[in-house]
Design a protein around this motif. Sequence first.
Motif, mmCIF file in Angstrom:
data_model
loop_
_atom_site.group_PDB
_atom_site.id
_atom_site.type_symbol
_atom_site.label_atom_id
_atom_site.label_comp_id
_atom_site.label_asym_id
_atom_site.label_seq_id
_atom_site.Cartn_x
_atom_site.Cartn_y
_atom_site.Cartn_z
ATOM 1 N N LYS A 208 37.169 -60.139 41.677
ATOM 2 C CA LYS A 208 35.689 -60.295 41.906
ATOM 3 C C LYS A 208 35.361 -59.507 43.427
ATOM 4 O O LYS A 208 35.876 -59.973 44.362
ATOM 5 N N PHE A 209 34.206 -58.979 43.343
ATOM 6 C CA PHE A 209 33.816 -58.234 44.361
ATOM 7 C C PHE A 209 32.200 -57.931 44.673
ATOM 8 O O PHE A 209 31.695 -57.748 43.621
ATOM 9 N N ARG A 219 33.824 -58.666 54.300
ATOM 10 C CA ARG A 219 33.966 -57.839 53.062
ATOM 11 C C ARG A 219 34.980 -59.098 52.200
ATOM 12 O O ARG A 219 36.126 -58.989 52.449
ATOM 13 N N THR A 220 34.325 -59.897 51.507
ATOM 14 C CA THR A 220 35.157 -60.935 50.748
ATOM 15 C C THR A 220 35.306 -60.652 49.288
ATOM 16 O O THR A 220 34.361 -60.187 48.630
ATOM 17 N N PHE A 239 37.922 -57.979 56.343
ATOM 18 C CA PHE A 239 38.186 -57.960 54.908
ATOM 19 C C PHE A 239 38.903 -59.229 54.581
ATOM 20 O O PHE A 239 40.014 -59.689 55.109
ATOM 21 N N LEU A 240 38.303 -60.341 53.777
ATOM 22 C CA LEU A 240 38.700 -61.441 53.380
ATOM 23 C C LEU A 240 39.074 -61.532 51.867
ATOM 24 O O LEU A 240 38.436 -61.242 50.927
ATOM 25 N N LEU A 241 40.517 -61.888 51.596
ATOM 26 C CA LEU A 241 40.800 -62.269 50.119
ATOM 27 C C LEU A 241 41.280 -63.268 49.589
ATOM 28 O O LEU A 241 42.225 -64.079 50.494
ATOM 29 N N LEU A 248 43.601 -64.559 52.813
ATOM 30 C CA LEU A 248 44.120 -63.557 53.813
ATOM 31 C C LEU A 248 42.818 -62.861 54.693
ATOM 32 O O LEU A 248 41.762 -62.514 54.254
ATOM 33 N N ARG A 249 43.300 -62.586 55.927
ATOM 34 C CA ARG A 249 42.169 -62.040 56.716
ATOM 35 C C ARG A 249 43.151 -60.740 57.149
ATOM 36 O O ARG A 249 43.938 -60.885 57.800
#
Length: 389
Positions: A208-209, A219-220, A239-241, A248-249
Motif C-alpha cells: 500500500k502506498f 514517504r510511508t 521513507f517509512l515501511l 523501518l526508517r
Amino acid sequence: MAAINTERLKELTKKKLRGTISKEESEQLDAWYNQPVPKVIEWNSGDRNERELKFRLYRQLLRTIGLPDNTVAAQPGYKLWPRLVGVAATVAAIVFCIWFFKPDQSLEERGRQIAARNDIPPLPNTATLTLPDGDIIALSNTKKGVIIGSSGLKYTDSSKVANHPGLATELLNNKAIVLTANTQHGSTYYLTLPDGSKIWLNAASTLKFPSTFDKLNTRTVELRGEAYFEVAKNAAKPFLLQSGNQLLRVLGTHFNVNTYDYGTEVKTTLLEGSVQVNLLQEPDLKKTLKPGEQANSSKGILHVVKADTAAVMAWRRGDFVFVDDDLETILQRLRNWYHVEFEYVGKKPSLKMTGVMSRAVKLSKVLAQIEASGKVKFKIEGRKVYVMN
C-alpha cells in the motif's frame, strides 16, 4: 587414488572456494569427490557464517562435477539422483559436513510417479492495482513492471496501462490517494513509486502506498508478504515501511523484507546503506543494520544476525533456495508459489534440506527432489498434495 587426510581436504576445499586451487590440486580433490563411497569433511567454522559457507560450497561442488547449480541436495544419509555422485550438506552446531551418496532411482521417474494423475506448472504472472473505491486495474502478465507517475501509469517498456479514468485525473492533479499493488501466487512484479523508489514484490504480496508523496512529510508504505526495496534518497522526507510488527526508517538504501503470514518472524535483510528497525509495540527498542545484517523480529523480541544474502535474494533470481530448512518451511514456500494445499497422511516426516532449484519448473520436479531424501512421498490430486512417510 592415494589417501587424503582431513587437513589436506580442508586446505583443498578452501582453495576451491577462493579460486586459488591449482590444476593438479583440483584434479586431486575431484578424484576424491567422485569416489563411490560415503565421505565426510568436518571442521569448526569459527567466526565464519556456516550457512553461507555451506551454500557457496554446495554450488561450487555442483559446478565441479558439471551440473547446473539449480539442483536440490537432501539431508545426509539419504540417496540422491542420477549424475550427482553425491553432493549434500548439513550444519550441526559449529561443525560443517559434506556427504556423498549414490542414487537408486532416477529423478525423472520419481517426477512421473508423482504427476501420474496431474501436475501443477508455475502460475501465470498476475498482478493488480486496487483503487480506494475498490476498483481493480489488472496489470499485463506479459510485462515485468509498472511505473506510477503524475502523467499516469506506464509499463517499464513505456507502453501505457489501460487504467481507470478517475485514477488518471487524480494522478494528473497530484492528489494523494492510497493505491494497493497485489501479486498473486506464483507471480512477481516490479513497481517504481512516484518518488523513484524501486520495489520488487514477491508472490502473494501486497504493498500500500500513496499515489504521490509531494504534500506529505514522510514517504510511508505498508507491506504484507515479501519485497525488495531500492529506496530513492531524500533526506528531507524519510521513507517509512510498516511490515508486520515493525517499522523501518530509511533515507536511501537497498533491503529485503519478508513478512509472510506463515512465518513466525519478520526478517529485514540489508544489502546496501543503512536502515533502522523499530518494533511497533516497543518503540524504544530499535536496531540500526549494517550491510550484510538481518533483523529478526517476533513476539516483542528484536535481534540482529549475519545474513545469508545469497539465499535471501534467490527469489529475485527466480530460484528456490533451501538452507538447512525443515520440511514444513519448504512446503510453505511451495504452497505460496504453486497455490496448492499440503495434507499430511500419518506422522509428519522429519528432514532438513539444502539446495537450489528454479521456480520455473513444474511442482512434480520439485517434489521428486524432496522425495529423493527417502524420508517422504507425495501424491498430487487436483490442487491438493498428500504428504506421506
